[in-house]
Design an enzyme around this catalytic site. Structure first.
Site, PDB file in Angstrom:
ATOM      1  N   ASN A   1     -77.410  16.951  25.991  1.00 18.14           N
ATOM      2  CA  ASN A   1     -77.228  17.329  27.396  1.00 18.14           C
ATOM      3  C   ASN A   1     -75.733  17.460  27.698  1.00 18.14           C
ATOM      4  OD1 ASN A   1     -78.090  18.080  29.917  1.00 18.14           O
ATOM      5  ND2 ASN A   1     -78.124  15.977  30.709  1.00 18.14           N
ATOM      6  N   ASN A   2     -75.007  18.034  26.781  1.00 21.21           N
ATOM      7  CA  ASN A   2     -73.548  18.138  26.898  1.00 21.21           C
ATOM      8  C   ASN A   2     -73.080  19.327  26.060  1.00 21.21           C
ATOM      9  OD1 ASN A   2     -70.969  17.446  27.587  1.00 21.21           O
ATOM     10  ND2 ASN A   2     -70.853  15.630  26.287  1.00 21.21           N
TER      11      ASN A   2
ATOM     12  N   HIS B   1     -73.714  24.706  23.585  1.00 23.04           N
ATOM     13  CA  HIS B   1     -74.244  23.721  24.527  1.00 23.04           C
ATOM     14  C   HIS B   1     -75.454  23.084  23.866  1.00 23.04           C
ATOM     15  CE1 HIS B   1     -74.891  21.904  28.483  1.00 23.04           C
ATOM     16  NE2 HIS B   1     -76.145  21.881  28.057  1.00 23.04           N
ATOM     17  N   CYS B   2     -75.411  21.769  23.682  1.00 23.76           N
ATOM     18  CA  CYS B   2     -76.482  21.088  22.947  1.00 23.76           C
ATOM     19  C   CYS B   2     -77.448  20.415  23.923  1.00 23.76           C
ATOM     20  CB  CYS B   2     -75.879  20.057  21.992  1.00 23.76           C
ATOM     21  SG  CYS B   2     -77.145  19.229  21.019  1.00 23.76           S
ATOM     22  N   PRO B   3     -78.711  20.881  24.015  1.00 23.74           N
ATOM     23  CA  PRO B   3     -79.661  20.225  24.924  1.00 23.74           C
ATOM     24  C   PRO B   3     -80.027  18.810  24.470  1.00 23.74           C
ATOM     25  CG  PRO B   3     -80.743  21.959  23.662  1.00 23.74           C
ATOM     26  CD  PRO B   3     -79.300  22.030  23.319  1.00 23.74           C
TER      27      PRO B   3
END
Ligand SMILES: [Zn+2]
Ligand SMILES: [Zn+2]
Length: 360
Positions: free
Chosen positions: A192-193, A187-189
């Site tokens: 945001n996805n 999950h890549c902040p």
């Protein structure tokens, strides 16, 4: 007589047993109706509470999961919320770099550089900008892919404890998105996805072109940075009358541009390199941890772990970029392309046959 005696003996023994059984009840009655009811209610409550959480499969892991659940919840929510802040930060910083280049760097290039060099910088810079913007937009807006919720026949390797649905191979649950993700990487902040089957290429291309763009900016603006740094230093030591405020703003902006792009080039370069290694091995970030554990476990029993999704170094890259013919290296890798990845993310080609098992 003997028969009658034994019958009487049997009866008296039974009576004694019944009386012994009744003794506590009599005592309870003597102790008062209220105390008896309370103890009965307490025992019912205990049974009811145990029936709510008792599970024969409960172990220490489940217990720790339950204890840490509030902490996970807080971290997940903070990460979800921070995602919006991080995306805004990426947009803001990238826009500031682009604005500085248009306002202060391009005029210097056009006025001082030879025509061929100017054309090269304009072409290369705009190509990198286009690739960064396209891949970032696609990576943030494309859903990573989720297993179907409705009851359809699909090959599953396990069940998701959270979604209570079957999990196909390479699928993992994302606690921040609260759903299962096909070929989940992480999950890549900053996006945001979740990064998964349908946006893995966009994510990697964004990292690659952003790193290339930052390296290009920091190398090509090195001379400008040195001049700007000297000028600002001279200005603060003895403010000369020939300097206007616009000059100092331009110099400061060029210093900001160089510091930001070189820092991002180092940090993002490391991340891109790590993902380059993973893609070459045919693994996702999640699988790296699982495969590491599995290979250690098999090594202890004298076996070698083999990744079932490693199709060879070059083929792994072709699968990621969707390269099916030579021209695709240009049209699908070096130019923006919105083609879909190969496969549905549910069924995966495995390199092993039955005669060639996973562990040898
Ligand atoms: Zn799930
Ligand atoms: Zn997620």
């Amino acid at each position: 007589m003997r028969t009658g005696g034994s019958w009487r003996c049997q009866l008296s023994r039974t009576m004694r047993l019944v009386l012994r059984w009744c003794r506590p009840h009599r005592a309870a009655r003597r102790g008062g109706r209220c105390g008896g009811r309370v103890s009965q209610l307490w025992s019912y409550t205990k049974v009811m509470l145990k029936s709510l959480y008792y599970n024969s499969l409960t172990d220490s892991d489940t217990l720790f999961d339950c204890i840490f659940e509030p902490i996970y919840w807080i971290v997940d929510n903070i990460t979800r919320w921070f995602g919006v802040v991080f995306v805004s930060l990426v947009v803001l910083l990238t826009s500031s770099v682009v604005i500085i280049i248009y306002l202060f760097v391009i005029p210097i290039i056009l006025s001082t550089y030879p025509v061929i060099l100017s054309c090269w910088h304009l072409g290369c810079g705009h190509w990198l900008l286009l690739m960064v913007v396209f891949h970032y937009y696609k990576a943030t807006t494309t859903a990573a892919g989720h297993p179907p919720k409705e009851k359809v026949h699909m090959p599953a390797v396990s069940m998701c404890k959270r979604c209570i649905t079957p999990k196909p191979a390479r699928t993992h649950h994302c606690s921040i998105c609260s759903t299962c993700v096909l070929k989940m990487d992480h999950h890549c902040p900053w996006l945001n996805n979740c990064v998964g089957h349908f946006n893995h290429r966009y994510f990697y291309s964004f990292c690659l072109y952003m790193t290339l763009g930052c390296v290009y900016c920091s190398i090509s603006s090195w001379n400008l940075f040195v001049k700007a740094y000297d000028a600002v230093e001279r200005y603060y030591q003895t403010p000369p009358p020939e300097f206007t405020s616009m000059d100092t703003t331009g110099h400061k902006c060029i210093i900001f541009l160089w510091v930001l792009t070189s820092s991002v080039a180092v940090a993002l370069g490391g991340l891109t390199l790590w993902h380059t290694v993973l893609i070459t091995r045919g693994e996702t970030s999640v699988e790296r941890h699982i495969n590491k554990k599995e290979s250690r476990r098999l090594r202890e029993s004298g076996k070698i772990f083999r990744n079932p999704y490693h199709h060879g170094r070059l083929n792994n890259w072709k699968l990621l970029f969707g390269v099916e013919k030579r021209s695709h290296w240009l049209t699908r890798v070096l130019l923006p392309s919105a083609h879909l990845p190969k496969g549905d993310g549910i069924v995966w080609d495995c390199i092993f046959t039955r005669r060639d098992p996973m562990a040898i």
